[in-house]
Design a protein around this motif. Structure first.
Motif, PDB file in Angstrom:
ATOM      1  N   ALA A   1      43.010  58.824  64.199  1.00 39.25           N
ATOM      2  CA  ALA A   1      43.953  57.997  63.602  1.00 39.25           C
ATOM      3  C   ALA A   1      43.007  57.830  62.150  1.00 39.25           C
ATOM      4  O   ALA A   1      41.687  58.058  62.161  1.00 39.25           O
ATOM      5  N   ARG A   2      43.383  57.412  61.085  1.00 40.12           N
ATOM      6  CA  ARG A   2      42.624  57.144  59.866  1.00 40.12           C
ATOM      7  C   ARG A   2      42.027  55.608  59.909  1.00 40.12           C
ATOM      8  O   ARG A   2      42.765  54.825  60.330  1.00 40.12           O
ATOM      9  N   VAL A   3      40.688  55.716  59.705  1.00 43.89           N
ATOM     10  CA  VAL A   3      40.164  54.356  59.873  1.00 43.89           C
ATOM     11  C   VAL A   3      39.106  54.419  58.920  1.00 43.89           C
ATOM     12  O   VAL A   3      38.400  55.342  58.635  1.00 43.89           O
ATOM     13  N   HIS A   4      39.327  53.437  57.959  1.00 43.81           N
ATOM     14  CA  HIS A   4      38.391  53.204  56.817  1.00 43.81           C
ATOM     15  C   HIS A   4      38.521  54.720  55.878  1.00 43.81           C
ATOM     16  O   HIS A   4      37.342  55.084  55.302  1.00 43.81           O
ATOM     17  N   GLY A   5      39.809  54.977  55.645  1.00 46.05           N
ATOM     18  CA  GLY A   5      39.871  56.148  54.875  1.00 46.05           C
ATOM     19  C   GLY A   5      39.573  57.579  55.114  1.00 46.05           C
ATOM     20  O   GLY A   5      39.901  58.294  54.571  1.00 46.05           O
ATOM     21  N   LYS A   6      39.447  57.497  56.603  1.00 49.53           N
ATOM     22  CA  LYS A   6      39.001  58.969  56.994  1.00 49.53           C
ATOM     23  C   LYS A   6      39.235  59.064  58.665  1.00 49.53           C
ATOM     24  O   LYS A   6      39.629  58.406  59.050  1.00 49.53           O
ATOM     25  N   SER A   7      39.561  60.303  58.707  1.00 49.37           N
ATOM     26  CA  SER A   7      40.118  60.584  59.921  1.00 49.37           C
ATOM     27  C   SER A   7      38.947  60.551  61.351  1.00 49.37           C
ATOM     28  O   SER A   7      37.825  60.965  60.943  1.00 49.37           O
ATOM     29  N   GLU A   8      39.509  59.654  62.349  1.00 47.71           N
ATOM     30  CA  GLU A   8      38.542  59.212  63.184  1.00 47.71           C
ATOM     31  C   GLU A   8      39.314  59.678  64.531  1.00 47.71           C
ATOM     32  O   GLU A   8      40.507  59.413  64.776  1.00 47.71           O
ATOM     33  N   GLN A   9      38.171  60.107  65.796  1.00 48.85           N
ATOM     34  CA  GLN A   9      38.845  60.039  66.971  1.00 48.85           C
ATOM     35  C   GLN A   9      38.614  58.868  67.570  1.00 48.85           C
ATOM     36  O   GLN A   9      37.372  58.321  67.742  1.00 48.85           O
ATOM     37  N   VAL A  10      39.478  58.126  68.037  1.00 51.72           N
ATOM     38  CA  VAL A  10      39.516  57.081  68.832  1.00 51.72           C
ATOM     39  C   VAL A  10      39.574  57.260  70.171  1.00 51.72           C
ATOM     40  O   VAL A  10      40.507  57.627  70.870  1.00 51.72           O
ATOM     41  N   LYS A  11      38.153  56.861  70.744  1.00 56.55           N
ATOM     42  CA  LYS A  11      37.901  57.513  72.127  1.00 56.55           C
ATOM     43  C   LYS A  11      38.607  56.648  73.161  1.00 56.55           C
ATOM     44  O   LYS A  11      38.872  57.250  74.398  1.00 56.55           O
ATOM     45  N   ASP A  12      38.784  55.303  72.937  1.00 55.37           N
ATOM     46  CA  ASP A  12      39.148  54.437  74.176  1.00 55.37           C
ATOM     47  C   ASP A  12      39.856  53.359  73.583  1.00 55.37           C
ATOM     48  O   ASP A  12      40.002  53.025  72.548  1.00 55.37           O
ATOM     49  N   ALA A  13      40.152  52.514  74.705  1.00 54.49           N
ATOM     50  CA  ALA A  13      40.736  51.265  74.343  1.00 54.49           C
ATOM     51  C   ALA A  13      40.066  50.228  73.482  1.00 54.49           C
ATOM     52  O   ALA A  13      40.395  49.603  72.717  1.00 54.49           O
ATOM     53  N   ALA A  14      38.842  50.139  73.954  1.00 56.48           N
ATOM     54  CA  ALA A  14      37.851  49.081  73.310  1.00 56.48           C
ATOM     55  C   ALA A  14      37.866  49.430  71.853  1.00 56.48           C
ATOM     56  O   ALA A  14      37.868  48.652  71.065  1.00 56.48           O
ATOM     57  N   GLN A  15      37.637  50.700  71.592  1.00 53.20           N
ATOM     58  CA  GLN A  15      37.395  51.243  70.104  1.00 53.20           C
ATOM     59  C   GLN A  15      38.611  51.164  69.262  1.00 53.20           C
ATOM     60  O   GLN A  15      38.717  50.561  68.215  1.00 53.20           O
ATOM     61  N   PHE A  16      39.769  51.321  69.978  1.00 50.52           N
ATOM     62  CA  PHE A  16      41.154  51.048  69.530  1.00 50.52           C
ATOM     63  C   PHE A  16      41.388  49.502  69.109  1.00 50.52           C
ATOM     64  O   PHE A  16      41.901  49.215  68.000  1.00 50.52           O
ATOM     65  N   VAL A  17      40.938  48.780  69.876  1.00 46.85           N
ATOM     66  CA  VAL A  17      41.073  47.226  69.612  1.00 46.85           C
ATOM     67  C   VAL A  17      40.197  46.756  68.502  1.00 46.85           C
ATOM     68  O   VAL A  17      40.667  46.039  67.828  1.00 46.85           O
ATOM     69  N   ARG A  18      39.161  47.464  68.398  1.00 46.11           N
ATOM     70  CA  ARG A  18      38.223  47.026  67.331  1.00 46.11           C
ATOM     71  C   ARG A  18      38.761  47.356  66.010  1.00 46.11           C
ATOM     72  O   ARG A  18      38.846  46.828  65.119  1.00 46.11           O
ATOM     73  N   TRP A  19      39.523  48.575  66.117  1.00 46.02           N
ATOM     74  CA  TRP A  19      40.099  49.118  64.583  1.00 46.02           C
ATOM     75  C   TRP A  19      41.068  49.208  64.407  1.00 46.02           C
ATOM     76  O   TRP A  19      42.032  49.379  63.578  1.00 46.02           O
ATOM     77  N   TYR A  20      41.724  48.237  65.420  1.00 42.42           N
ATOM     78  CA  TYR A  20      43.515  48.054  65.305  1.00 42.42           C
ATOM     79  C   TYR A  20      43.930  47.730  63.965  1.00 42.42           C
ATOM     80  O   TYR A  20      44.944  48.180  63.425  1.00 42.42           O
ATOM     81  N   PRO A  21      43.474  46.519  63.295  1.00 48.11           N
ATOM     82  CA  PRO A  21      43.912  46.461  61.816  1.00 48.11           C
ATOM     83  C   PRO A  21      43.913  47.370  60.903  1.00 48.11           C
ATOM     84  O   PRO A  21      44.880  47.672  60.086  1.00 48.11           O
ATOM     85  N   GLN A  22      42.947  48.320  60.961  1.00 46.86           N
ATOM     86  CA  GLN A  22      43.120  49.743  60.172  1.00 46.86           C
ATOM     87  C   GLN A  22      44.204  50.670  60.692  1.00 46.86           C
ATOM     88  O   GLN A  22      44.662  51.352  59.758  1.00 46.86           O
ATOM     89  N   ILE A  23      44.177  50.903  61.998  1.00 46.07           N
ATOM     90  CA  ILE A  23      45.195  51.973  62.701  1.00 46.07           C
ATOM     91  C   ILE A  23      46.533  51.301  62.531  1.00 46.07           C
ATOM     92  O   ILE A  23      47.542  52.263  61.895  1.00 46.07           O
ATOM     93  N   PHE A  24      46.911  50.310  62.917  1.00 45.78           N
ATOM     94  CA  PHE A  24      48.392  49.682  62.854  1.00 45.78           C
ATOM     95  C   PHE A  24      48.294  48.654  61.650  1.00 45.78           C
ATOM     96  O   PHE A  24      48.457  47.581  61.883  1.00 45.78           O
ATOM     97  N   ASN A  25      48.377  49.435  60.541  1.00 47.47           N
ATOM     98  CA  ASN A  25      48.349  48.873  59.252  1.00 47.47           C
ATOM     99  C   ASN A  25      49.693  48.516  58.835  1.00 47.47           C
ATOM    100  O   ASN A  25      50.907  48.664  59.813  1.00 47.47           O
ATOM    101  N   ALA A  26      50.171  47.858  57.958  1.00 41.35           N
ATOM    102  CA  ALA A  26      51.295  47.235  57.364  1.00 41.35           C
ATOM    103  C   ALA A  26      52.652  48.350  57.624  1.00 41.35           C
ATOM    104  O   ALA A  26      53.633  48.197  58.165  1.00 41.35           O
ATOM    105  N   ARG A  27      52.424  49.769  57.215  1.00 43.26           N
ATOM    106  CA  ARG A  27      53.118  50.869  57.232  1.00 43.26           C
ATOM    107  C   ARG A  27      53.507  51.172  58.822  1.00 43.26           C
ATOM    108  O   ARG A  27      54.752  51.327  58.893  1.00 43.26           O
ATOM    109  N   VAL A  28      52.755  51.081  59.491  1.00 41.25           N
ATOM    110  CA  VAL A  28      52.847  51.451  61.123  1.00 41.25           C
ATOM    111  C   VAL A  28      53.613  50.509  61.626  1.00 41.25           C
ATOM    112  O   VAL A  28      54.647  50.583  62.202  1.00 41.25           O
ATOM    113  N   LYS A  29      53.323  49.157  61.538  1.00 38.61           N
ATOM    114  CA  LYS A  29      53.811  47.970  61.942  1.00 38.61           C
ATOM    115  C   LYS A  29      55.355  47.971  61.407  1.00 38.61           C
ATOM    116  O   LYS A  29      56.320  47.499  62.226  1.00 38.61           O
TER     117      LYS A  29
END
Length: 144
Positions: A73-101
């Protein structure tokens, strides 16, 4: 004399359909998700409703439980590998942005695009499906 072959055809069709009532039965509705490896059509509706509710309520952990990790997923403008749920939860606002929601909120089950890769939400913001035929449904691609 010319009518005789026509009459024979009509009689044959009439008796043939009586002998085989299944030939006259309405065809079974096809599973529209079979191409994506999904046997249980109802599971798609359940998955989509669960995702929509979790996103609407901002339930990051529930959304994370619907993802097959690792995922790109894109996080802070670059492509990142989101490894697990904990990392996803931290980056949720960048990953599930307004467009995705918005794509999730607007998606109707009847309008899902389906192909051999899975099911697409919106214009490809999310893809989900089983990892293998018969497996549980998970999000496997995020295009934010």
């Amino acid at each position: 004399m010319k009518r005789m072959p026509f009459l024979v055809v009509i009689v044959a069709l009439a008796f043939g359909s009586m002998a085989c009532p299944r030939a006259m039965a309405a065809p079974q509705a096809a599973n529209r998700y079979e191409t994506a490896g999904i046997d249980d059509e109802a599971s798609v509706g359940v998955f989509l409703r669960t995702l929509k509710t979790a996103v609407r309520h901002g339930d990051r952990k529930k959304v994370a439980s619907l993802i097959a990790f690792p995922v790109i997923a894109r996080v802070h403008g670059k492509s990142e590998q989101v490894k697990d749920a904990a990392q996803f939860v931290r980056w949720y606002p960048q990953i599930f942005n307004a467009r995705v929601k918005k794509a999730v909120a607007k998606q109707n089950e009847k309008d899902l695009f389906v192909n051999w890769r899975g099911l697409m939400i919106g214009d490809g913001e999310l893809w989900f499906g089983p990892a293998v035929k018969g497996a549980r449904l998970t999000i496997f691609a995020i295009n934010n």
